[in-house]
Every structure is written in C-alpha cells, then in structure tokens.
Write a protein that holds these residues in place. Structure first.
Motif, mmCIF file in Angstrom:
data_model
loop_
_atom_site.group_PDB
_atom_site.id
_atom_site.type_symbol
_atom_site.label_atom_id
_atom_site.label_comp_id
_atom_site.label_asym_id
_atom_site.label_seq_id
_atom_site.Cartn_x
_atom_site.Cartn_y
_atom_site.Cartn_z
ATOM 1 N N THR A 170 -7.851 7.571 2.933
ATOM 2 C CA THR A 170 -8.498 6.876 2.063
ATOM 3 C C THR A 170 -7.391 6.206 1.289
ATOM 4 O O THR A 170 -7.055 4.945 1.122
ATOM 5 N N THR A 171 -6.611 7.033 0.503
ATOM 6 C CA THR A 171 -5.707 6.488 -0.420
ATOM 7 C C THR A 171 -4.284 5.914 0.179
ATOM 8 O O THR A 171 -3.992 6.188 1.210
ATOM 9 N N GLU A 172 -3.625 5.093 -0.827
ATOM 10 C CA GLU A 172 -2.510 4.571 -0.280
ATOM 11 C C GLU A 172 -1.459 5.952 -0.514
ATOM 12 O O GLU A 172 -0.536 5.720 0.354
ATOM 13 N N MET B 31 2.312 0.729 -10.232
ATOM 14 C CA MET B 31 1.795 0.884 -9.092
ATOM 15 C C MET B 31 0.782 2.223 -8.927
ATOM 16 O O MET B 31 0.019 2.221 -8.371
ATOM 17 N N HIS B 32 1.508 2.980 -9.677
ATOM 18 C CA HIS B 32 0.694 4.429 -9.854
ATOM 19 C C HIS B 32 -0.828 3.972 -10.438
ATOM 20 O O HIS B 32 -1.837 4.468 -9.719
ATOM 21 N N ASN C 236 1.038 -1.285 0.129
ATOM 22 C CA ASN C 236 -0.014 0.114 -0.025
ATOM 23 C C ASN C 236 0.871 1.311 0.113
ATOM 24 O O ASN C 236 0.659 2.113 -0.607
ATOM 25 N N ILE D 183 -1.368 6.900 3.063
ATOM 26 C CA ILE D 183 -0.429 6.069 3.895
ATOM 27 C C ILE D 183 1.066 6.284 3.784
ATOM 28 O O ILE D 183 1.841 6.432 4.702
ATOM 29 N N SER E 129 -3.197 1.973 -8.152
ATOM 30 C CA SER E 129 -3.705 2.794 -7.007
ATOM 31 C C SER E 129 -5.121 3.540 -7.163
ATOM 32 O O SER E 129 -5.443 3.792 -8.583
ATOM 33 N N MET E 130 -5.845 3.789 -6.108
ATOM 34 C CA MET E 130 -7.155 4.189 -6.189
ATOM 35 C C MET E 130 -7.456 5.261 -7.219
ATOM 36 O O MET E 130 -6.805 6.421 -7.159
ATOM 37 N N ARG F 64 -0.578 -5.771 -10.349
ATOM 38 C CA ARG F 64 0.105 -5.732 -9.273
ATOM 39 C C ARG F 64 1.141 -7.046 -9.327
ATOM 40 O O ARG F 64 2.412 -6.934 -8.800
ATOM 41 N N ARG G 166 -7.966 -4.307 -2.060
ATOM 42 C CA ARG G 166 -7.708 -3.575 -1.054
ATOM 43 C C ARG G 166 -6.641 -2.453 -1.157
ATOM 44 O O ARG G 166 -5.783 -2.003 -0.489
ATOM 45 N N ASN G 167 -6.874 -1.902 -2.535
ATOM 46 C CA ASN G 167 -5.770 -0.707 -2.828
ATOM 47 C C ASN G 167 -6.269 0.534 -2.115
ATOM 48 O O ASN G 167 -5.411 1.710 -2.466
ATOM 49 N N CYS G 168 -7.395 0.675 -1.371
ATOM 50 C CA CYS G 168 -7.260 1.934 -0.755
ATOM 51 C C CYS G 168 -8.287 1.694 0.725
ATOM 52 O O CYS G 168 -8.590 0.636 0.960
ATOM 53 N N VAL G 169 -8.421 2.586 1.484
ATOM 54 C CA VAL G 169 -9.017 2.421 2.865
ATOM 55 C C VAL G 169 -10.470 2.573 2.829
ATOM 56 O O VAL G 169 -10.985 2.387 3.967
ATOM 57 N N MET G 170 -11.089 2.992 1.663
ATOM 58 C CA MET G 170 -12.534 2.801 1.714
ATOM 59 C C MET G 170 -13.087 1.481 1.683
ATOM 60 O O MET G 170 -14.122 1.264 2.097
ATOM 61 N N LEU H 144 3.886 1.559 -1.136
ATOM 62 C CA LEU H 144 4.368 1.704 -2.384
ATOM 63 C C LEU H 144 3.525 2.414 -3.402
ATOM 64 O O LEU H 144 4.042 3.042 -4.468
ATOM 65 N N GLY H 145 2.253 1.824 -3.522
ATOM 66 C CA GLY H 145 1.144 2.508 -4.271
ATOM 67 C C GLY H 145 1.143 3.894 -4.034
ATOM 68 O O GLY H 145 1.222 4.769 -5.143
ATOM 69 N N GLY H 146 1.341 4.518 -2.783
ATOM 70 C CA GLY H 146 1.249 5.874 -2.601
ATOM 71 C C GLY H 146 2.562 6.597 -3.094
ATOM 72 O O GLY H 146 2.767 7.203 -3.740
#
Lengths: 648, 648
Positions: free
Chosen positions: A572-574, B207-208, A97, A577, B211-212, B96, B64-68, A99-101
């Motif tokens: 919410t987003t990576e 990865m970008h 997660n 994080i 992401s959400m 991924r 699970r790529n974001c916290v929503m 790393l996604g950010g």
C-alpha cells in the motif's frame, strides 16, 4: 488504453465481493456486521466507492507537477504540455512515491537519533538499555575508544554522527551505509552513481529532478528511485533499528498473543498505533505505573495493545499483545472496547476520527505533523515523555468511565505468537548448536537443502487484496516447500493471527524444514521455531539485511547470489515502494502486489522487471495469486541454488 | 462539479485561439509560422492537445500517494480509500507542489555553497569577485574576525555555515534566516510553528506528512506549505543570491538588449538556459577565450545569449543579451541559428531535444539530475569548470560548421534593456541624492505619493495565458498608476522585450512616478530609471525582500504594513508556488494566475485567500485579467497607505 481492462476487472471483482471475500481474519469478518449495524463506514466501503479508478492515475500517465497542466497521455496527446512522455510521467511519479517512503523513514530515524541525543545529554528520560549494542555500533562506526568511553558520551557521539549523516549535503563518508552494506554492493552502487550522500539529500534532489523542466530521462529517474531506496534502507531503516535497539533493547524471543481477542472488556484498553517506540514504550511504562488508578476507576487494570508497526515494536521488546494490523485498525475501534487509541505517525487512516466519534473512544494524536480533525491532540515531546505518557493514560482511564457497555463487541479470536527474532537473538540460538561458528548450522541447512531458501514477506495491507490472504497463503505455500519465511510489518501481524508464528506452527512446514525448526527450537528452549519468524516492524527490515550480509560474508558470495527473495504481497504505502526498491538494490528479487503505477510505461516496467537484473542482480516480479507468487519466488531461489551448485 | 465550468471555458478559449492570441512577443508571432512550416510541435500545440483537462487533477481532488488508490472525490465518494477528504487531498497536493519548489531552490543553493567551498579551498577555478559582500555576509552571520580574516578562509567559513544550515536536522540557530528576516516575522512564524529548521528538513518533513496515514488536518498541512515557503526564501533564494554575488559579483546597472533579434546569423550562437550562473558564467568566459577559434571556423565570433533565469544571471552581471524567456525557448531553437543550447537545470522543456533534432543545434545537458534523451550530456563539474566550458564552446563551434543556412530565420526584434538593480546598486544611486541617508529619498517619494507603492511582478510563463500578456499589461497598468514595478525571472524578460526596462520607458509611467524616475535616473547617469526595474533571476526575489526589510526597518513598521504587493501572473512552476508562499509569509499580498490546484477545497481556498490575512497580514489574490489584477493590487497598496496615514 493499457490498464483499462485491468481496471474493469478490478471494478467487477471489488463490486462483487461479499464480506467473506474482504478478509481472512475471523475477527474482521465478525466485525463487518457489527460496523454495518452501527452505520460505520470502513476502508472496505470506501474502496468500493472509488470504483472505477481513473485509468490515467492508475497507470501513472498523468502529471500535476506544474500549473501548465494537469496533463495526461491520451490517444491524441503523446506528451504533456512541457513535452514529458508517458515514460517520464511514470518514472517521475514513481520517484515521488519512493521519496515519500524514504522521507518517512529518514524522518523517523532522525526522530530516534534526536531522542538518543537528548537522552545522552540527560535532557530526555530515556535510559540506554542496550550497552552492548551501543558499543558495538560505536566500534563499527569507527569511533575511537568506543569500548571504554562513558556510555552517555558514546551515545552522544553516535547520535551526533547519525544526525550528521542524515543531514549530509554532499558525499562525506557515509559511515552508516558502509557499516551495513557489503563491499560488492558499495562498488555496484558507486558504478551506477546511486550512492546516497546522506538521508535527506536524495529526497531533496529527487523532488528537484521531478519538478518541471528537469530530468526527462526515465532511466536516470529510475536510478534516482534506486538511490532513494538505498537511502531509505541505511539512513531510514538501519539507523532507526540500531538506535531503537540502543534505547529500548535488542529484541529477544518472547511469547505473546495476537488478534482482536487480546482486548478484554474489563480493562482500560489502550491501543498504540503508528511506528515509533519512542512514544509507545512510554505508554507501556505509564500504563504499568497507573494500574492502581485504573482499578480505582472500576477497571481490572490497564491493557496496552499494539497495532501496525508500533505494535510490532512493543511486541518484540515488551511482549505487548498485537491487536491487529492496518486493516484491523478501524474495526478495533468499532469493538467499542477501546478507551484510547494513541497514534504517532504513518498509516493512521484519517477515518479513525470518524469511527472513534461513534464511541467513547479517544483518538489521540501526538506528532506535530499528524493532526486529524476530530481527534484530541496531545503533543508528545521526548523531553517531557513521562508526563505526557501519563497524561495520555489518564485520559484513557477517564474515557473508560464514559463507556457504553451496550456498544461493546469483542471478537474472541486470538493466537499465541513468538516474536523478537533479532539477528542477535537468532545467533544466540544458533550458537547453542555451534558456539564457535554460530552461522554454520544455518549455512549447513541451506547447503543441504533442508532450508531451501528464505523469503521475507513484508509490508502493508491493501483492501484491493483480501485482507491478510496473500500474506498468509503465500507464507503457507512457501514453508510447505521448505522455504523459511521472515516477516515484518503488517505482514507479520497477518502471520501471527494465522498461527504461523507459534512454535506448533512448525507443522505447516515441509518435512525437511520441520526438522530444522525442531532442532533450532529445542536449542532455543521451545517446542520448535515457528516457520515464519517475526522479525519486527517495517524499519526492522534492516534486520533482514543484517542477516543477509552476515550470510553473504560468511559464504564469500554476494547477497544477490543467495537463495533468498522478498515479497510485499499487499503493498500500500510509499514506504513499501522505497523498501522494495532498497531490497532490489541489495540484490534481492522482490515480489510486489498490487503494482505501483507503472503500467503506463513499457520502458519503466521493463527496467524494473527485467533490466534491473543486469544492473543489480535482482528485479521486481508481480503476481496477484499466492500460489503463482510462491512458484515465482521458489523459482528465484532454485535458480540461485543452481548457480551456487547446491542441490535443488 | 466545482471547476467543471472553468475547465469547459478554458477548453473553449484555448481551442479558439489563433496564433495572435498565443503571445504578444512579435518574435514568437513570426516564428509560429516558421515552426509550423518545419513541422515542429511546440508547447502551444501540446497545450491544445491536453484539452479538456481532467477535472479531478485540475481542482486537486485526486490522490496517488498510496497504492490503495488512485482516489478522487466524486459524487458518490466524499473520501479517498484511507479516509482523506477533498480538503486533505488539496492541501496535501499543494504541499507536495510547494516542496518541489523549495527542493529546487535549496538544491540550487547547496550547489552554489559547494562551489564556494571548493573555490575557497582552491579546488575549483572560481575567484571571489565580491570581497565586500563576503565580508558583510561574514559580519551578518556573526563570524568573528570577518573583517580581517584572509578572504579564502572567510569564504570557507561562510560556505560551511551555509551547508550546515541547509543540512540542519533540528532547530539550531538558523543564522541565514535571522540575517534576512525581520524580528516581527520571526516572532509571527515562531507563534505559528512554521520556523524552518534548515533547508532540507522542511522538504523531508513535508514528504513524510503527505504520505498516507499522516497529516489529515488541512490547516496543519497549509502551515507546512508556509514553512516550506519560508525555507525556500531563506535557504533557497537568499542563500543562492548571497553566495552568487560573492562568487560572481553583486550586479550593477548595465545596458544590454533583449529579444530574439539578439541572435546574429554570422556568429556562433550559444544559448545558456536554466538557472545557475556557475555554468553560464564559465561559458561566457570560455566563449571570450575561444573567439579566435570561431573565426577560424568562418564565423565572425561567438555570441552567448541567455534564456530564462540563467539568462538573467549573466545579463545582470555580464550584460549578456537576453534572447527570451521560457515560452521563447523552443522557438529560439527553431530559428536554426543556434549552434548550441547549454542547459543546467529547471524549466528545460524535454521537447527541446526533439526540436534541436530538426536542426544542427546541439542540446547539451550538464547536470547529473537533468538528462534528456536525444541531448548530448557533458557533465559539468565545478572542479573542472574551465575545461568543461571550453569543451562545450568548442562543440558549438563544431556545430556551427554543420549549419543549414536555408533553415535560418531570425526575427529582427530586439530592445534596449538596463538590468542589474541589486539593492546595493539602488542604494548607490540613492546615495547620490542623499549620501548620509540613502533610503530617505525613496521613503519621501513613497510618503508623498509620487511612488504610490511597489509591486513585484515575478515568475514564469504559462501557455494557458497569452505569452507575456499579463506580465506586460499588468506592469503598464501599474506604472501608469504611479506604482513602481520590480521584476525578476521570466516576467523580467517579458518586460524587457516590451521596452519597459529601458530608460526611455519611463514615459509609460504616471506623471508623478515619471518625475521620480527622472530624478533617480539622472543621479544614476541615465536618461531616467526604467519604470520596471530588472531585479534579476527568480532566486533574486531575495533582493526584493532585502529591500522591503530595509524599508520596514527604516520606517519601523512591519513589511506587511508597507504599500507593496506581488504578482506571479503567468504562474507555472512549483518554484513559483513556493516563492509565492514565501511572499505571503513575509506579509506581501500576492496575486497569482492561473490558480494552483486548490479549487476543489473551499476550506483551503478560504485559508489562502482570506484567513491567511489574519495569520500573516497578507493573502493570495487571483484574477486572470490584467486590468482587474491591477485594480486589486492597487487596492492592496491604497489600503496599506491608508493604514499608514499616507495620502492615497
């Protein structure tokens, strides 16, 4: 299992919500009913349908990083097929997660650096708007002759250096990191082995170590998170801000307005949504140039409005009105008054295409890595920036002709906002009070306790949290306690809409802070400074570090000892994080809510919420309640004040 | 829901398995009982405990790529909270996974390039063992004076170029890609927009975009998979092989043995497990140098054996015996005869520490990104390679003294194996038949149908498939049908143990293929060539492309038109996914089993198993049965033969 009771409670709460529990933004509250009548599904509806959440993914104890699985930790299985424990799964998941950010921000920075390179070489129609910033960057990066070199030559040198550091394949200097980090932190990070070599490598390495059969030490994996967070901060956030300032100018305070009421039915309305000013600045220019065409089409003109972070970028530099944040984005389309929504990347709900499809609104994607079925794709190349921007604006004008007036419903709510508080701008204000030592008034106010401390409220919206509630209530609680708030991202939109970013908002602050805001505001030629300062977009969280570094160096203490903290209360987003991890790595204790997927590992939870303090002088804290969160953040600040020997 | 019946069937099958259904390796079959008596849990036990698998993660419709979230597609929810559909979740998840593979190989390549750089600069004790390969690389990369430049200078230039391309932040040449790809492919990939700019950037970008709020177009996301696969092939696999050959020598055929019986109780036994020869080559050297110390400790000497891909690396270059593949790794420790297992990275089950803890065996981790609680960590720095290798070997000798003879149980099975079939070596053999045109005999045999075609059997073990069964039965089926098999990775270990890689194994081939193997074998000074040629480690899949490119250019056709195919019939790792994607991108139809998590999206499944053929001239195929898989692969080959106008 752990987390199950949380999940059940969340299900109950979410299912019991009425509209009034979903948002505190009056525009959204009004639009819920409009959307419902039109049969439009929104993010709030989809959230309900996701209940109950999967307890394994919720707590992080699941893994699909190889095809022996999928695996999960259950009563009968304490390890995945490879032998990974719950701790490993959670740490591995959190790292991916993060790393996604990091990848998102570093790729953004790369995009800006390439634009600067092309601009410098005369290959893209972007002027260098801030010579002073470029020269000062050049000096700080140790480029010889930065003072006097022809501007374009310097821009090229800086852009190439930026790209070189983003692409570094091994430790080779890290000038961007060294320019913006304090010596104390560089030493701490070096000791922990978390100094990133560049922008991309920590992502590569992180993906490698989380693949099956690599890192199985949760502590080592969490150090990987910290490394990725640091890479995000310096090679993502700072690099983006620095070069965006060079290209588009360093923000200065300016008035504008915020809220869905900034839309006007008589205008061609274009919303820019996403994160990079590279596109949105050009849309603003093209809209200005094509006003006459819009009038010929029967409109009063063209109105560009901003959503999310690209909204913050054009707000802080051009004063473009902010129509809303992430959780407004769908309902802005549902007003039926939007002729085009132009998006670049990040935080673009795929659902926007569905909703735009219910109206005449054109959803226009522009980035090669962001396509949405149902949207119109017009690839934005910086080299052809002006043509593409005009093409897009003309499409919006064309779309305006297709409007169905019967479908238009614009909530009237809008508020005055002052945005554009770069550190440079802040120092200019402060230097009016003390020209020879601009930071002194700020330091004195902090020392005296008139400013008890500062909290950065940043990050996303999350429909699991009532929209904007945490941002706004937390900020109100803090400023009442004489704690200054700096805000960015979707948080800043929330504060703006709630009137916390207009000069008259200073009355919401505690008495002592009110006095400071009045004094500084007068110096700035305003009634007062707002109690929540708009620091820009999410990448502009760099500006907060810039300020902290200046303060720490001025006081000769470490950032970790300053009376400051941070919060992403609707995370919410990576990206949130990775930014949060960066903040903790900087030494800034950071409140988050909701929790990322760490509940399945006591070890990881303890590492982040306790042990991090020993390693970094800061940790993550969590509370879902604004009052309690304010208490926790205030306590962090008071503790730092005590340690500095300052009166509480 | 889709996939549910598959999951139920798999659960039933896995739970019904007896030991004899879990592996076809007699050593494993013998060790199952030994491990059980010792109370040791293995990967096979953990697999059972993971039943039933989660249907959402199994089919890929969870995110699970974001916290929503976490989100999943269910009867009541056809979209995640952000609006992502099943197609988007599946494509995002697959991307991924692909990135995990690409990142692993590119990081491996980076590691080798850095070692070459340090070697060239005299900063690491590695000689340049293959001058001819280095000079030929230099020429192919367009380095002026590559013929005559001092060797170290050339090595430095090549290493720097490699690092530059790995770290490229934008399209800037891609010489490594252009050196190893055919013109036809470069054009195809350019048309599809999937030309990777370098090694790390496709990982960053991937990865970008996953992401959400970014890519919501499943087709675009799958193009991202293809781009990442291509990056893996050229900046991961090829780069690693090229520079490893320069540093350690290009393999030539050599005899050795394979199977758990290569362990000998009287010796200090050291197993090298992982993937890079940088460490294992030094362990081999240090073991040789310290034989006397081992004898002083009471042993007959030191025996180094190899597991997994680092095993293949030291087998193909040094003739080091291969003790087993991935699904042998735990049971090799359970023999009680291993004094140390030294690991670098990738495919190292975290459970190895638990099992080693039941014996005197030292599990030694060496890479900063691979730590395992319970293992001993001795960081391997190439600059100190000789000292560290000696330290490790001495630790093994020390450990030998702690052995409990009562716990030793070594299965006796071992088989002769010929390994080391680099393309260079193969051409040397062929040139004995036709010195002026070495490829001609191969082309003639293919044209005549004596070699009907070739299949590369590659990749992992996966306990969901009976260990080695698919590798071995599929290979037997194919060679019987006059289809030559090239093998790498854990597949190659399986073939070696089953006797398919010894000269006398040629008798398993069909009559026409037998004649070719005899003729070529005689030219090579062997009884015959084995029907399955050991092409090396997983990164050595590059050698297969090297051969295909040579054949395609010789015949003036595209690789996609050659009568060849590939199979990863016991697929486990993300690396296998990225390599498989590369193979399809090259134009090689690739069989996979088990399926990655794509069943939840018809669109993605169709794209990969059907539509890919239109775009790339190749696709993925799937069957869990060796006979049926052979039928499918033969049909691919026959179809290509028909199109080329060759007799079936």
């Amino acid at each position: 299992m752990k987390g199950e009771s949380l999940i059940t409670r969340e299900k109950r709460e979410i299912e019991a919500r009425g509209d009034e529990d979903k948002s505190i933004d009056p525009a959204n509250l009004e639009m819920f009913e409009v959307a419902r009548r039109a049969g439009i599904e929104t993010v709030f509806d989809r959230l309900e349908r996701q209940e109950p959440k999967c307890p394994y993914c919720y707590t992080g104890v699941s893994c699909r990083n190889c095809v022996m699985g999928p695996c999960r930790i259950t009563a009968k299985a304490d390890r995945g097929v490879c032998g990974a424990t719950a701790d490993v799964m959670v740490a591995r998941g959190l790292l991916r997660n993060t790393l996604g950010g990091t990848a998102s921000h570093v790729d953004h920075a790369r995009h800006v650096a390439l634009t600067l390179l092309h601009a410098a070489r005369g290959e893209a129609p972007y002027p260098i708007r801030d010579e002073a910033k470029l020269r000062s960057l050049g000096r700080a990066l140790g480029i010889e002759g930065a003072e006097s070199m022809p501007l374009r030559e310097l821009a090229e040198r800086v852009a190439l250096l930026a790209l070189e550091e983003i692409g570094a394949t091994h430790a080779n200097g890290g000038r961007w990191l060294r320019m913006h980090a304090t010596q104390e932190r560089l030493e701490t990070w070096s000791r922990l082995g978390v100094l990133p070599e560049g922008g991309m490598l920590p992502v590569l390495e992180g993906m490698h170590r989380t693949s099956m059969g690599n890192d199985a030490d949760p502590v080592n994996l969490i150090l990987g998170c910290i490394k990725a967070g640091i890479a995000d901060g310096f090679y993502g956030l700072h690099l983006s801000t620095d070069l965006q300032d060079v290209l588009f100018g360093t923000p200065r305070p300016k008035f504008s307005s915020a809220g869905m009421g900034v839309l006007e039915a008589e205008y061609v309305n274009i919303a820019c949504h996403g994160h990079v000013p590279i596109l949105s600045e050009k849309i603003v220019e093209a809209a200005e140039a094509l006003q006459e065409e819009a009038r010929k089409a029967g409109a009063k003109g063209i109105r560009v409005v901003g959503i999310c972070c690209t909204g913050n970028e054009i707000l802080e530099r051009q004063g473009i009105p902010a129509v809303g944040n992430e959780l407004n984005s769908e309902l802005v389309v549902a007003t039926g008054a939007l002729d085009a929504m132009v998006v670049d990347y990040q935080c673009i709900f795929p659902s926007l295409a569905q909703i735009a499809g219910c109206f005449h609104t054109k959803l226009i994607t522009t980035a090669p890595i962001v396509k949405i079925p149902g949207a119109e794709h017009i690839e934005f190349e910086e080299r052809r920036a002006d043509e593409v921007a005009k093409e897009i604006v003309r499409l919006a004008i064309e779309s305006y002709r297709q409007r169905d007036p019967g479908k238009i419903h614009i909530p009237k709510f809008k508020t005055e906002v002052v945005a554009g508080f770069s550190v440079e701008a802040l120092l200019e204000v402060l230097s009016k009070i003390n020209p020879s030592d601009p930071l002194a008034p700020l330091v004195d106010s902090i020392a005296a306790g008139d400013i008890k401390g500062a909290v950065a409220i940043v990050g996303c919206n999350n429909p699991r949290v009532p929209h904007d509630l945490m941002h706004v209530e937390l900020a109100k609680e803090l400023v009442k306690r004489d704690i200054l708030v700096l805000a960015t991202g979707c948080a800043a939109h929330g504060h703006a809409k709630a009137g916390l970013m207009k000069p008259s908002g200073y009355r919401l602050a505690g008495e002592r802070l009110q006095r400071v805001l009045k004094a500084l505001g007068e110096a700035a030629g305003l009634e007062a400074l707002p109690p929540v300062l708009h620091f820009g977009s999410c990448v502009d969280n760099s500006r907060i570090n810039q300020l902290l570094k200046a303060l720490a160096e001025k006081l000769n203490v470490a950032i970790k000892d300053l009376p400051v903290a941070a919060s992403a209360p609707e995370l919410t987003t990576e990206k949130a994080i990775s930014i949060g991890t960066w903040a903790v790595a900087l030494g800034v204790t950071t409140h988050v809510n909701p929790l990322p997927r760490i509940m399945g590992s006591e070890l990881v939870t303890e590492l982040l919420t306790q042990k991090a303090e020993e390693l970094l002088g800061a940790k993550f804290i969590h509370s879902p309640d604004p009052r309690e969160s304010a208490d926790m953040l205030e306590e962090v600040i008071l503790e730092k004040r005590r340690k500095l020997g300052l009166a509480a």
